[in-house]
Scaffold this active site. Structure first.
Site, PDB file in Angstrom:
ATOM      1  N   HIS A 117       0.862  -1.184   0.000  1.00  0.00           N
ATOM      2  CA  HIS A 117       0.000   0.000   0.000  1.00  0.00           C
ATOM      3  C   HIS A 117       0.904   1.240   0.000  1.00  0.00           C
ATOM      4  O   HIS A 117       2.008   1.193   0.536  1.00  0.00           O
ATOM      5  CB  HIS A 117      -0.836  -0.058   1.289  1.00  0.00           C
ATOM      6  CG  HIS A 117      -1.922   0.951   1.387  1.00  0.00           C
ATOM      7  ND1 HIS A 117      -1.696   2.254   1.769  1.00  0.00           N
ATOM      8  CD2 HIS A 117      -3.265   0.843   1.189  1.00  0.00           C
ATOM      9  CE1 HIS A 117      -2.857   2.911   1.807  1.00  0.00           C
ATOM     10  NE2 HIS A 117      -3.820   2.074   1.456  1.00  0.00           N
ATOM     11  N   ASP A 190       2.908  -4.578   8.105  1.00  0.00           N
ATOM     12  CA  ASP A 190       1.755  -3.691   7.983  1.00  0.00           C
ATOM     13  C   ASP A 190       0.531  -4.588   8.145  1.00  0.00           C
ATOM     14  O   ASP A 190       0.158  -5.326   7.237  1.00  0.00           O
ATOM     15  CB  ASP A 190       1.801  -3.004   6.613  1.00  0.00           C
ATOM     16  CG  ASP A 190       0.497  -2.289   6.281  1.00  0.00           C
ATOM     17  OD1 ASP A 190      -0.440  -2.339   7.097  1.00  0.00           O
ATOM     18  OD2 ASP A 190       0.428  -1.691   5.196  1.00  0.00           O
ATOM     19  N   GLN A 193      -4.742  -5.122   7.121  1.00  0.00           N
ATOM     20  CA  GLN A 193      -5.750  -6.058   6.609  1.00  0.00           C
ATOM     21  C   GLN A 193      -5.716  -7.384   7.360  1.00  0.00           C
ATOM     22  O   GLN A 193      -6.619  -8.203   7.195  1.00  0.00           O
ATOM     23  CB  GLN A 193      -5.525  -6.319   5.108  1.00  0.00           C
ATOM     24  CG  GLN A 193      -5.635  -5.092   4.250  1.00  0.00           C
ATOM     25  CD  GLN A 193      -7.032  -4.468   4.290  1.00  0.00           C
ATOM     26  OE1 GLN A 193      -8.020  -5.110   4.649  1.00  0.00           O
ATOM     27  NE2 GLN A 193      -7.109  -3.212   3.930  1.00  0.00           N
ATOM     28  N   LYS A 216     -10.417  -0.483  10.515  1.00  0.00           N
ATOM     29  CA  LYS A 216     -10.589  -1.702   9.696  1.00  0.00           C
ATOM     30  C   LYS A 216     -10.961  -2.886  10.592  1.00  0.00           C
ATOM     31  O   LYS A 216     -11.298  -3.957  10.111  1.00  0.00           O
ATOM     32  CB  LYS A 216      -9.308  -2.009   8.939  1.00  0.00           C
ATOM     33  CG  LYS A 216      -8.857  -0.816   8.116  1.00  0.00           C
ATOM     34  CD  LYS A 216      -8.117  -1.153   6.910  1.00  0.00           C
ATOM     35  CE  LYS A 216      -7.496   0.106   6.328  1.00  0.00           C
ATOM     36  NZ  LYS A 216      -7.800   0.307   4.928  1.00  0.00           N
ATOM     37  N   CYS A 353      -4.743   2.311  -3.691  1.00  0.00           N
ATOM     38  CA  CYS A 353      -3.501   2.855  -3.100  1.00  0.00           C
ATOM     39  C   CYS A 353      -2.345   1.868  -3.258  1.00  0.00           C
ATOM     40  O   CYS A 353      -1.528   1.697  -2.330  1.00  0.00           O
ATOM     41  CB  CYS A 353      -3.677   3.209  -1.635  1.00  0.00           C
ATOM     42  SG  CYS A 353      -4.868   4.516  -1.367  1.00  0.00           S
TER      43      CYS A 353
HETATM   44  N1  PMP Z   1      -1.801  -0.637   4.670  1.00  0.00           N
HETATM   45  C1  PMP Z   1      -2.772  -1.370   4.124  1.00  0.00           C
HETATM   46  C2  PMP Z   1      -2.466  -2.765   3.648  1.00  0.00           C
HETATM   47  C3  PMP Z   1      -4.057  -0.847   4.000  1.00  0.00           C
HETATM   48  O1  PMP Z   1      -5.030  -1.588   3.456  1.00  0.00           O
HETATM   49  C4  PMP Z   1      -4.305   0.475   4.454  1.00  0.00           C
HETATM   50  C5  PMP Z   1      -5.673   1.108   4.329  1.00  0.00           C
HETATM   51  N2  PMP Z   1      -6.266   0.912   3.091  1.00  0.00           N
HETATM   52  C6  PMP Z   1      -3.259   1.182   5.035  1.00  0.00           C
HETATM   53  C7  PMP Z   1      -2.017   0.592   5.128  1.00  0.00           C
HETATM   54  C8  PMP Z   1      -3.450   2.563   5.568  1.00  0.00           C
HETATM   55  O2  PMP Z   1      -4.315   2.559   6.654  1.00  0.00           O
HETATM   56  P1  PMP Z   1      -4.928   3.909   7.231  1.00  0.00           P
HETATM   57  O3  PMP Z   1      -5.471   4.656   6.050  1.00  0.00           O
HETATM   58  O4  PMP Z   1      -5.991   3.462   8.167  1.00  0.00           O
HETATM   59  O5  PMP Z   1      -3.811   4.643   7.910  1.00  0.00           O
END
Ligand code: PMP
Length: 395
Positions: A117, A190, A193, A216, A353
């Site tokens: 991401h 990270d 998910q 999430k 993203c």
């Molecule tokens: N890493 C991953 C794998 C994600 O799916 C996301 C959110 N889509 C993020 C990081 C970023 O998370 P946040 O926007 O809640 O900071």
């Protein structure tokens, strides 16, 4: 066949109906999860009858709120198998990774993967790390054989998604940790998910840092956490300055609080932390093993139905954790998403993203259906009906 106990979870979520009271087939949980009533009630109470600041007040309401905030830290730590002094509350996973990228004292080379991401790419670039990229395999797994080849003693960090937000693939974290540690690097996972979908125990994963977001995990937005081994956090200098992160402030010299307070400048997200802990309680009450098995069945049904359509391309592995990305020939994912919305089916369409991953796959976007503990077979059926209708519209 899905688990009846989990199917009934839909009733816990007031957000699962449309404005006119129709069932809403929400398949965008990887972006953010809906909130159960118990989390909403906990947040309302913390904002109302229980509300006060933390760490400063001498009056009893503030002292109680401080106890609640620190109990939330303990709860979140316990949820991933960590200790309370190893949890830094952040705005979310994005801020957690930024904190680490900026504050980690041995900035050097970081090994990322092609499926990351943007939140696990851009912070490293901005903080001045030399970024190396590990490829992924045909079925969308981080290629750990390639990682082994690529890692050198110059690498001080390996930062991988525990579960991919596009493909749902789950990294073999223990092996990634072994590879990182063999060259003297640390491993950040990270876990955005992963925390809502697979049991997470940082000790068993053997990682050094773990980043995740509350929203999430069925909790409020505006809060997340960086878990780090106590010794590593203790060696990291402060990142943002302000109230609450200091020991003593003088114009000539300022000293700082120990970790984790050192990384929590300013009035924290008090209410959100308490809601985050309530979400941990809610999810633990169901059990992540059960959730994982339940979502795996929804993934299986979805992939089987999509595989039966010869004009659909599926991405990611069959054992994806709760996430199915796909493309329909001749239909842009945005058009599909718009038509599905008319059927009260909410999916995500876009690059999620993860632009470098899209480039790797040779596409600009995918359609993505992602599940939560309120998802059920009727949601899968509504998705498939909507796709069939889209096919008819596009001829
Ligand atoms: N890493 C991953 C794998 C994600 O799916 C996301 C959110 N889509 C993020 C990081 C970023 O998370 P946040 O926007 O809640 O900071």
């Amino acid at each position: 066949m899905t688990d009846a106990a989990l199917q009934s979870r839909k009733a816990d979520f007031p957000g699962m109906v449309t404005a006119d009271g129709q069932p809403w087939h929400y398949l965008d949980s990887a972006a953010t999860a809906q909130k159960p009533q118990v989390v909403i009630d906990t947040v309302a109470r913390a904002l109302g009858a229980d509300y006060a600041t933390v760490h400063r007040g001498v009056y009893s309401r503030s002292a109680e709120m401080t106890l609640g905030y620190e109990a939330a830290r303990r709860r979140v730590a316990q949820f991933i198998g960590g200790q309370e002094d190893e949890i830094v509350f952040t705005r979310g996973a994005t801020e957690a990774i930024n904190l680490l990228a900026y504050s980690y004292p041995e900035k050097g080379r970081v090994l990322l993967s092609e499926l990351e991401h943007h939140s696990n790419i851009v912070p490293w670039q901005l903080a001045g790390w030399q970024v190396d990229v590990c490829p992924i395999t045909e079925d969308g797994q981080i290629d750990l054989d390639a990682a082994e080849e690529l890692l050198t003693t110059e690498h001080t960090m390996v930062a991988f998604a525990h579960v991919s937000n596009v493909l749902g693939s789950v990294v073999d974290a223990k092996r990634a940790a072994d590879l990182a540690h063999a060259v003297g690097a640390k491993l950040l996972l990270d876990g955005c998910q992963a925390v809502p979908r697979v049991p997470v125990d940082v000790a068993a994963l053997d990682c050094d840092f773990y980043a995740f977001s509350s929203h999430k995990l069925y909790g409020p937005t505006g809060i997340g956490a960086l878990w780090g081994r106590a010794g590593l956090l203790a060696a990291m200098p402060p990142w943002q300055g302000g109230g609450a992160m200091i020991d003593k402030v003088g114009f000539a010299n300022t000293t700082y609080a120990p970790a984790p307070q050192r990384f929590e400048a300013g009035t924290p997200a008090i209410v959100e932390a308490i809601g985050f802990a309530a979400a941990c309680d809610y999810v633990s009450g169901i059990g992540l093993e059960a959730i994982h098995v339940y979502e795996a069945e929804l993934v299986r049904q979805t992939r089987e139905a999509l595989r039966g359509m010869n004009d659909v391309t599926l991405y990611g592995p069959d054992d994806s954790a709760g996430i199915v990305s796909f493309m329909m020939d001749g239909v842009h994912p945005h058009d599909l998403g718009t038509i599905l919305d008319e059927e009260n089916v909410a999916i995500r369409a876009g690059h999620h993203c993860a632009q470098p991953l899209m480039e790797k796959l040779g596409i600009s976007a995918t359609a993505r259906a992602s599940f939560g503990i309120y998802s059920d077979e009727e949601d899968v059926a509504a998705l498939i009906r909507g796709i069939e209708r889209t096919k008819r519209i596009f001829g």
